[in-house]
Design a protein around this motif. Structure first.
Motif, PDB file in Angstrom:
ATOM      1  N   SER A  84      34.986  45.466  35.428  1.00 52.71           N
ATOM      2  CA  SER A  84      33.924  46.379  34.997  1.00 52.71           C
ATOM      3  C   SER A  84      32.613  45.663  34.703  1.00 52.71           C
ATOM      4  O   SER A  84      31.545  46.272  34.726  1.00 52.71           O
ATOM      5  CB  SER A  84      34.379  47.148  33.751  1.00 52.71           C
ATOM      6  N   ALA A  85      32.683  44.339  34.458  1.00 51.51           N
ATOM      7  CA  ALA A  85      31.466  43.563  34.211  1.00 51.51           C
ATOM      8  C   ALA A  85      30.902  42.955  35.492  1.00 51.51           C
ATOM      9  O   ALA A  85      29.913  42.232  35.447  1.00 51.51           O
ATOM     10  CB  ALA A  85      31.765  42.463  33.195  1.00 51.51           C
ATOM     11  N   GLY A  86      31.564  43.225  36.614  1.00 60.70           N
ATOM     12  CA  GLY A  86      31.098  42.697  37.887  1.00 60.70           C
ATOM     13  C   GLY A  86      31.645  41.322  38.234  1.00 60.70           C
ATOM     14  O   GLY A  86      31.246  40.742  39.246  1.00 60.70           O
ATOM     15  N   ARG A  87      32.547  40.777  37.410  1.00 60.29           N
ATOM     16  CA  ARG A  87      33.124  39.456  37.696  1.00 60.29           C
ATOM     17  C   ARG A  87      34.140  39.561  38.832  1.00 60.29           C
ATOM     18  O   ARG A  87      35.055  40.387  38.797  1.00 60.29           O
ATOM     19  CB  ARG A  87      33.804  38.876  36.466  1.00 60.29           C
ATOM     20  N   VAL A  88      33.977  38.698  39.828  1.00 58.38           N
ATOM     21  CA  VAL A  88      34.881  38.677  40.974  1.00 58.38           C
ATOM     22  C   VAL A  88      36.193  38.009  40.565  1.00 58.38           C
ATOM     23  O   VAL A  88      36.202  37.020  39.833  1.00 58.38           O
ATOM     24  CB  VAL A  88      34.229  37.927  42.151  1.00 58.38           C
ATOM     25  N   TYR A  89      37.303  38.558  41.054  1.00 56.08           N
ATOM     26  CA  TYR A  89      38.593  37.953  40.765  1.00 56.08           C
ATOM     27  C   TYR A  89      39.547  38.167  41.930  1.00 56.08           C
ATOM     28  O   TYR A  89      39.319  39.007  42.818  1.00 56.08           O
ATOM     29  CB  TYR A  89      39.198  38.515  39.474  1.00 56.08           C
ATOM     30  N   THR A  90      40.603  37.381  41.937  1.00 53.64           N
ATOM     31  CA  THR A  90      41.688  37.526  42.908  1.00 53.64           C
ATOM     32  C   THR A  90      43.010  37.580  42.158  1.00 53.64           C
ATOM     33  O   THR A  90      43.114  37.147  41.000  1.00 53.64           O
ATOM     34  CB  THR A  90      41.731  36.343  43.895  1.00 53.64           C
ATOM     35  N   VAL A  91      44.022  38.108  42.844  1.00 50.21           N
ATOM     36  CA  VAL A  91      45.385  38.111  42.306  1.00 50.21           C
ATOM     37  C   VAL A  91      46.293  37.497  43.361  1.00 50.21           C
ATOM     38  O   VAL A  91      46.200  37.832  44.546  1.00 50.21           O
ATOM     39  CB  VAL A  91      45.859  39.533  41.962  1.00 50.21           C
ATOM     40  N   GLN A  92      47.126  36.579  42.939  1.00 51.71           N
ATOM     41  CA  GLN A  92      48.045  35.909  43.860  1.00 51.71           C
ATOM     42  C   GLN A  92      49.424  35.820  43.227  1.00 51.71           C
ATOM     43  O   GLN A  92      49.575  35.901  41.993  1.00 51.71           O
ATOM     44  CB  GLN A  92      47.527  34.515  44.205  1.00 51.71           C
ATOM     45  N   ARG A  93      50.420  35.670  44.071  1.00 51.21           N
ATOM     46  CA  ARG A  93      51.776  35.489  43.559  1.00 51.21           C
ATOM     47  C   ARG A  93      51.883  34.131  42.890  1.00 51.21           C
ATOM     48  O   ARG A  93      51.271  33.166  43.331  1.00 51.21           O
ATOM     49  CB  ARG A  93      52.799  35.596  44.689  1.00 51.21           C
ATOM     50  N   ARG A  94      52.662  34.075  41.835  1.00 49.67           N
ATOM     51  CA  ARG A  94      52.801  32.820  41.105  1.00 49.67           C
ATOM     52  C   ARG A  94      53.978  32.011  41.636  1.00 49.67           C
ATOM     53  O   ARG A  94      55.105  32.513  41.720  1.00 49.67           O
ATOM     54  CB  ARG A  94      52.983  33.077  39.613  1.00 49.67           C
TER      55      ARG A  94
END
Length: 318
Positions: free
Chosen positions: A84-94
């Motif tokens: 919501s703050a515009g920060r880019v992120y990714t999600v990956q398997r651990r």
């Protein structure tokens, strides 16, 4: 705090989130979800970081039996999301395993990592050219003269903050810059390869002293392989913690690398000077003072270790 965005973007039901303490600049969280274990990462926003390129690169590496990260696609079919703050992120398997601390690799793990680096360089010969890392622009902009000006500014900050240990180290570095050798490197003769860009023990996951994955490919670029090899050795080998290099162990490390990778005589002759030059002209103290990251102390640890290496380097002896 991530429940809604993970559910909306990835269909994941969050059970628990723990912030990672390692890593410089990025903000990383270990997630436990109803569907399994994942990593949520807000990449560093530096010029050397390319999170948009990381998922495709890692997919290519996995196709060629290099243990790299697997990224999840979001609801829009992409790999990059924004909060919501515009920060880019990714999600990956651990991946399973633990990340060793600096200078804690056993000799078998150390040699295994050298061999894997050689395999990575061989595999990435077939990958499109990555962004330039240590190349012509680096040597144009990162000079002893510019470093001298940066160290003087950092020294003023250290004095103002009462950081006497850093102030003493910065004064020593200022003296080093005044007498720094006129080292030149012929990029046409150095072996330049697509590489991880930050390959070292803090980017490994290990299980039972076996390297199970290499993480964090956001800084992947084209580097002189000699630089990446020596840096990975220096951060992994316990004997290097004091700032001294065990030449016999380094020789075995190079032999392990060369089972898959290649080095020429010029790479070998420049290896130590190239690495020393880079850590001499980069102001990690300034990065520490300027950073507002929660894990900014890593920059100070890098600065102190780099200073020990420079102070012990025979190539820089008076």
């Amino acid at each position: 705090m991530f429940e809604a965005m993970l559910q909306e973007q990835y269909g994941l039901r969050l059970l628990d989130a723990q912030r990672a303490q390692a890593g410089a600049g990025s903000d990383t969280w270990f997630l436990r979800c109803a569907q399994g274990a994942y990593v949520l990462k807000f990449p560093a926003a530096g010029a050397i970081d390319h999170p948009e390129a990381e998922p495709a690169l890692c997919a290519f590496l996995r196709e060629h039996s290099i243990p790299a990260c697997e990224f999840l696609k979001n609801s829009a079919g992409g790999f990059l999301s924004a909060d919501s703050a515009g920060r880019v992120y990714t999600v990956q398997r651990r991946f399973p395993g633990r990340t060793p601390d600096w200078h804690s690799a056993s000799e078998p793990l150390l040699l295994q990592s050298a061999e894997l680096l050689g395999r990575i360089h061989r595999v990435l010969l077939a990958y499109p050219m990555l962004p330039e890392g240590i190349g012509a622009d680096f040597f144009t902009h990162m000079t002893p003269q510019r470093a001298l000006a940066s160290y003087r500014r950092s020294l003023e900050t250290a004095v103002r903050l009462g950081d006497t240990e850093s102030a003493a180290a910065l004064q020593w570095r200022i003296g080093l810059m005044a007498r720094f050798p006129d080292w030149r490197f012929d990029l046409r003769r150095l072996t330049l390869r697509n590489t991880h860009g930050d390959y070292c023990v803090s980017q490994f996951l290990c299980t039972d002293d076996r390297l199970t994955a290499v993480i964090d490919w956001t800084a992947a670029c084209v580097h002189p392989v000699a630089w990446e090899i020596l840096r990975s050795f220096i951060y992994g080998a316990p004997c290097c913690a004091s700032g001294r290099i065990d030449r016999a162990l380094l020789s075995r490390y190079l032999d392990a690398y060369c089972r898959y990778g290649t080095l020429n005589d010029y790479d070998l002759s420049c290896m130590e000077r190239l690495y020393l030059y880079q850590i001499a002209v980069c102001d990690y103290y300034g990065q520490y003072y300027a950073s507002r990251a929660q894990n900014r102390a890593i920059f100070l640890r890098q600065a102190r270790f780099a200073t020990r290496l420079l102070q012990n380097a025979a190539a820089l002896a008076d």
